[in-house]
Write an enzyme that holds these catalytic residues in place. Structure first.
Site, PDB file in Angstrom:
ATOM      1  N   LYS A   1     -14.481  -6.838  -6.737  1.00  0.00           N
ATOM      2  CA  LYS A   1     -15.388  -6.426  -7.814  1.00  0.00           C
ATOM      3  C   LYS A   1     -15.294  -4.909  -7.998  1.00  0.00           C
ATOM      4  O   LYS A   1     -15.011  -4.187  -7.030  1.00  0.00           O
ATOM      5  CB  LYS A   1     -16.826  -6.878  -7.518  1.00  0.00           C
ATOM      6  CG  LYS A   1     -17.467  -6.216  -6.275  1.00  0.00           C
ATOM      7  CD  LYS A   1     -18.059  -4.873  -6.615  1.00  0.00           C
ATOM      8  CE  LYS A   1     -18.421  -4.090  -5.388  1.00  0.00           C
ATOM      9  NZ  LYS A   1     -18.677  -2.669  -5.665  1.00  0.00           N
TER      10      LYS A   1
ATOM     11  N   SER B   1       0.841  -1.187   0.000  1.00  0.00           N
ATOM     12  CA  SER B   1       0.000   0.000   0.000  1.00  0.00           C
ATOM     13  C   SER B   1       0.877   1.238   0.000  1.00  0.00           C
ATOM     14  O   SER B   1       1.895   1.280   0.695  1.00  0.00           O
ATOM     15  CB  SER B   1      -0.918   0.013   1.228  1.00  0.00           C
ATOM     16  OG  SER B   1      -1.660   1.210   1.293  1.00  0.00           O
ATOM     17  N   ARG B   2       0.467   2.237  -0.772  1.00  0.00           N
ATOM     18  CA  ARG B   2       1.242   3.480  -0.823  1.00  0.00           C
ATOM     19  C   ARG B   2       1.076   4.315   0.433  1.00  0.00           C
ATOM     20  O   ARG B   2       1.984   5.069   0.806  1.00  0.00           O
ATOM     21  CB  ARG B   2       0.817   4.310  -2.031  1.00  0.00           C
ATOM     22  CG  ARG B   2       1.180   3.734  -3.373  1.00  0.00           C
ATOM     23  CD  ARG B   2       0.687   4.610  -4.503  1.00  0.00           C
ATOM     24  NE  ARG B   2      -0.765   4.775  -4.475  1.00  0.00           N
ATOM     25  CZ  ARG B   2      -1.438   5.588  -5.266  1.00  0.00           C
ATOM     26  NH1 ARG B   2      -0.798   6.352  -6.127  1.00  0.00           N
ATOM     27  NH2 ARG B   2      -2.755   5.661  -5.195  1.00  0.00           N
TER      28      ARG B   2
END
Length: 307
Positions: free
Chosen positions: A89, A35-36
Site C-alpha cells: 500500500k 534491489s539496487r
C-alpha cells in the site's frame, strides 16, 4: 502448488514485514530479490525487476515493495510477463494507475492484489460486524505517529507521489471504508506542507457517511512517544474504539479484544488463495479519498522539516 515469488525493493517494510510473513506462509516461497542497494540471504539477487524476470523464467508472482512512484511501471512489467502481482500500500501513486493495472490483470488472467494491511488487524472484522447492527452518529479518527521512526532516511515520502502523512493515514482510511457499511465522501481537507517538501506532514479531513454522519480526521507525522492509531465510532446503541491500529477493540469503554499484529501473514494467506483462482482484489476506495484530499485540500505552509 507452491508459488515461486520474487520481491522488488528490499527496504524497511520488506525486511520488517514481508520476509517474515512469507517465511511463515504455506504455499509461497521467496526465490529471488531485486534491489539496487541490498541483497537478501538464501535467494537469487538481481539489480532490477527486468533482470529478475529474465533470470527467473519460472517465477509465478512478483511482490512490489518499492516507493509508490515506481510501482505502476513495475507492476505493468510483471503483469505483461504473466506474473501475479502483490502491491504494497498504497497500490499506486494515482487512481488511474491502479485502474489501468486492474484492466491489464484481467486481460492477462492473473491475480492483482492491493494489500491494505490494516484491514487485517485483529479487531477490524469484529468492529465491522458490531457497527453493521447500529446507526452511526459520529466518527473521530486520530492517526499520529513519528515519521523519523517509521521512515528513517527515506526522502521519497516527501516527494510528489510519495503521499507524505497519507502514507500512514491511508491505513486509517482503509479501515474506515471497511467497517462503515455505506460510502464515505470527502467534504474538505487542510494539508500542512513543509516549505521544503512536496508532501504534507499533517492533514485534517472532514468527511461524512452517505447518510450524513460526520467523520473528523486528523493525521500528523510529528508525534513523539507512544503512537496514536485510533478510530472512535459513536452510534445509537453504544460507542466503539479501535486502537493500536485496529488490534484493540473497546465497546463502551470495556476491552473486548487485544491481539498482536498478524496483518502481513494474513495478507499472504489471502494472496495464496487469490493466486489459486486467478482472482483480482484491488479496492481503490482508500486511494480515491486521498486523491480527493489532494484535489480539494487547502494547503497550509508550515515550518521547514528536516528529515
Amino acid at each position: 502448488m507452491t508459488i515461486r515469488a520474487g520481491l522488488v525493493g528490499l527496504g524497511k517494510i520488506a525486511r520488517d514485514q514481508h520476509l517474515p510473513a512469507m517465511a511463515r506462509t504455506a504455499g509461497i516461497d521467496l526465490v529471488a530479490i531485486a534491489s539496487r542497494n541490498a541483497q537478501g540471504d538464501g535467494v537469487h539477487n538481481y539489480p532490477d525487476l527486468g533482470a529478475m524476470l529474465a533470470g527467473e523464467p519460472d517465477l509465478d508472482a512478483v511482490i512490489l515493495c518499492q516507493p509508490p512512484q515506481a510501482r505502476y511501471h513495475a507492476a505493468r512489467q510483471a503483469l505483461l510477463a504473466g506474473k501475479h502481482v502483490f502491491l504494497e500500500k498504497p497500490p499506486g501513486a494515482t487512481v488511474s494507475e491502479v485502474e489501468a493495472l486492474i484492466a491489464l490483470a484481467k486481460a492477462q488472467n492473473v491475480t492483482l492484489y492491493a494489500s491494505w494491511h490494516s484491514r487485517y488487524a485483529a479487531a477490524v472484522a469484529q468492529a465491522k460486524a458490531w457497527i453493521a447492527q447500529r446507526r452511526i452518529e459520529r466518527i473521530s479518527i486520530q492517526w499520529r505517529e513519528d515519521v523519523r521512526h517509521w521512515h528513517p532516511g527515506q526522502p521519497w515520502i516527501w516527494e510528489a507521489g510519495g503521499f507524505g502523512v497519507f502514507d500512514p493515514g491511508i491505513n486509517a482510511l482503509s479501515i474506515l471504508t471497511e467497517i462503515v457499511p455505506e460510502p464515505v465522501t470527502l467534504l474538505s481537507a487542510s494539508l500542512e506542507v513543509p516549505s521544503n517538501k512536496d508532501a504534507p506532514i499533517g492533514a485534517t479531513l472532514a468527511m461524512a457517511t452517505a447518510s450524513g454522519a460526520p467523520i473528523d480526521t486528523v493525521f500528523d507525522w510529528r508525534q513523539t512517544g507512544p503512537q496514536t492509531w485510533d478510530i472512535a465510532v459513536d452510534t445509537d446503541n453504544g460507542n466503539l474504539l479501535l486502537s493500536e491500529g485496529g488490534n484493540m477493540l473497546r465497546l463502551d469503554g470495556e476491552v473486548q479484544m487485544k491481539a498482536p499484529d498478524e496483518e502481513y501473514p494474513a495478507m499472504y494467506r489471502r494472496f495464496v488463495d487469490l493466486v489459486a483462482t486467478r482472482t483480482i482484489d484491488a479496492d481503490i476506495v482508500p486511494l480515491r479519498l486521498v486523491a480527493d484530499a489532494f484535489l480539494c485540500g487547502r494547503h497550509c505552509p508550515t515550518a521547514i522539516f528536516e528529515d
